[in-house]
Scaffold this active site. Sequence first.
Site, PDB file in Angstrom:
ATOM      1  N   SER A 129      34.997  85.991  64.725  1.00  0.00           N
ATOM      2  CA  SER A 129      34.794  84.671  66.039  1.00  0.00           C
ATOM      3  C   SER A 129      36.296  84.342  66.486  1.00  0.00           C
ATOM      4  O   SER A 129      35.948  84.609  67.736  1.00  0.00           O
ATOM      5  CB  SER A 129      34.916  83.420  65.149  1.00  0.00           C
ATOM      6  N   ASP A 371      37.670  71.620  63.909  1.00  0.00           N
ATOM      7  CA  ASP A 371      37.772  73.015  64.060  1.00  0.00           C
ATOM      8  C   ASP A 371      39.452  73.341  64.638  1.00  0.00           C
ATOM      9  O   ASP A 371      39.695  73.515  65.528  1.00  0.00           O
ATOM     10  CB  ASP A 371      37.127  73.618  65.057  1.00  0.00           C
ATOM     11  N   HIS A 374      39.472  78.252  65.733  1.00  0.00           N
ATOM     12  CA  HIS A 374      39.663  78.749  66.786  1.00  0.00           C
ATOM     13  C   HIS A 374      39.939  77.594  68.446  1.00  0.00           C
ATOM     14  O   HIS A 374      40.787  76.701  67.421  1.00  0.00           O
ATOM     15  CB  HIS A 374      37.897  78.673  67.716  1.00  0.00           C
TER      16      HIS A 374
END
Length: 394
Positions: A129, A371, A374
């Site tokens: 990702s 998160d 990312h």
Amino acid sequence: MEHYCKLIQRNIGLIFFSSFLLSIILLLSTLYSSNSFSITFSQFELYDHEEETACDLFVGKWIRDFREPIYNNWTCPTMPGLKNCLKHGKDSDYIYWRWKPDNCELPRFDPSMFLSIVQRKKLAFIGDSLARNQMESLLCLLSQVETPVSKHRDADDKFQTWYFPSHDFTLMVMWTEFLVVANERIVNGRASNEFDLHLDKVNGTWSDKIAGIHYTVISSGNWFFRTNYLYKGGKLIGCIYCRDSNLKDYGPVYAIKSALSTSLEFISKCKDCEDMVTVLRTYSPSHFEHGAWFAGGYCNRTQPLSEGEVSLNGSSWRVRESQVEEFGKIVQRVERKEKKRFVLMDVNKAMMLRADGHPGSHWPRIRDVSDCLHWCLPGPVDLWNELLMVILSK
Ligand SMILES: *[C@@H]1O[C@H](CO)[C@@H](O)[C@H](O)[C@H]1NC(C)=O
Ligand SMILES: *[C@@H]1O[C@H](CO)[C@@H](O)[C@H](O)[C@H]1NC(C)=O
Ligand SMILES: *[C@@H]1O[C@H](CO)[C@@H](O)[C@H](O)[C@H]1NC(C)=O
Ligand SMILES: *[C@@H]1O[C@H](CO)[C@@H](O)[C@H](O)[C@H]1NC(C)=O
């Protein structure tokens, strides 16, 4: 007199010892600098000389830059909701920094220039990702000049193909967690989130698709930091973080290195990718504090870390070192007369410093999860595409 002689004797010893020490230090520093320098740029030297070796783009610091970013959440039509941190309340202060290499200036990303470089070409990001995160950044940057057309998008966005018609440029992302063959273990009829990794077998879902691609940006790392079982030659050789005393625990770095070695070896021998430029992006670290993903970890810093807060003996740096080492090996093996190129994009240090650049709690959250892996858009991940522009322009 005797005392005097002893003194000299002792001093001679000291002198010998100091010069010995000095030569060791010199030797080490030569080794070290040749490592971080010639390996980084050995492929650049093939194109050009002096100029590139004079500036290591990956050694530098983040400095203040109050210019507006090239895109924002209004001007990027493909802005993914999960990375639209401002919309979810993140303070915009984290945007106003730029990477400054110590010995030169990194040119600002120029969408028109980038598109002219990649005209009539195909570029693929291969990885997890975070590879997708870089593609999302590139889509936003390029859409300031030309709106991309979606050609293919699978249900969970793992494989995507975009096309820029007026530049005949194709941009792809290909999903692979480990680069190598990986089968998830099913325990009691359920996916266990633990994988059997065949470190010596490249995964066909990306390797079968790279023929005819001009540029690939390959990366890996984060999926190895969990319980996985390692195989070579079809035999179980050990594991990562398993609680099985019969198995040797090799740890994630060994597995990342082996899988990368297998992948680079595959590319170096690949017959259908003779002209391909392979960019190896080094490890992008997470910044969870006080816990991990799904375990209460968070990241709410509002400034980049200082140099001293970044550990050069932690796992992030050790992964990076192993990647640089594998890169060095492949560069040495690929002959100069070949058109195939390998280039290192060493973002690790720059990203280690950006504890403030993740969505944290500013994303459409699943329960209370932050998160910290990312990167927000716009944000520090745009640097990777700035570096890519410089690399591809050589
Ligand atoms: C864009 O970000 C601003 C905050 O800077 C936010 O108020 C707005 O809702 C966001 N718009 C979109 C379309 O995401
Ligand atoms: C290759 O990777 C994909 C994506 O992770 C996975 O679904 C597939 O099972 C893997 N294939 C093999 C042969 O391991
Ligand atoms: C970050 O969160 C922790 C825990 O909620 C809090 O104690 C701390 O003050 C926060 N720091 C900042 C800079 O907001
Ligand atoms: C990293 O270095 C620090 C001090 O330099 C030391 O205390 C620590 O044990 C080291 N950690 C590892 C994992 O080697």
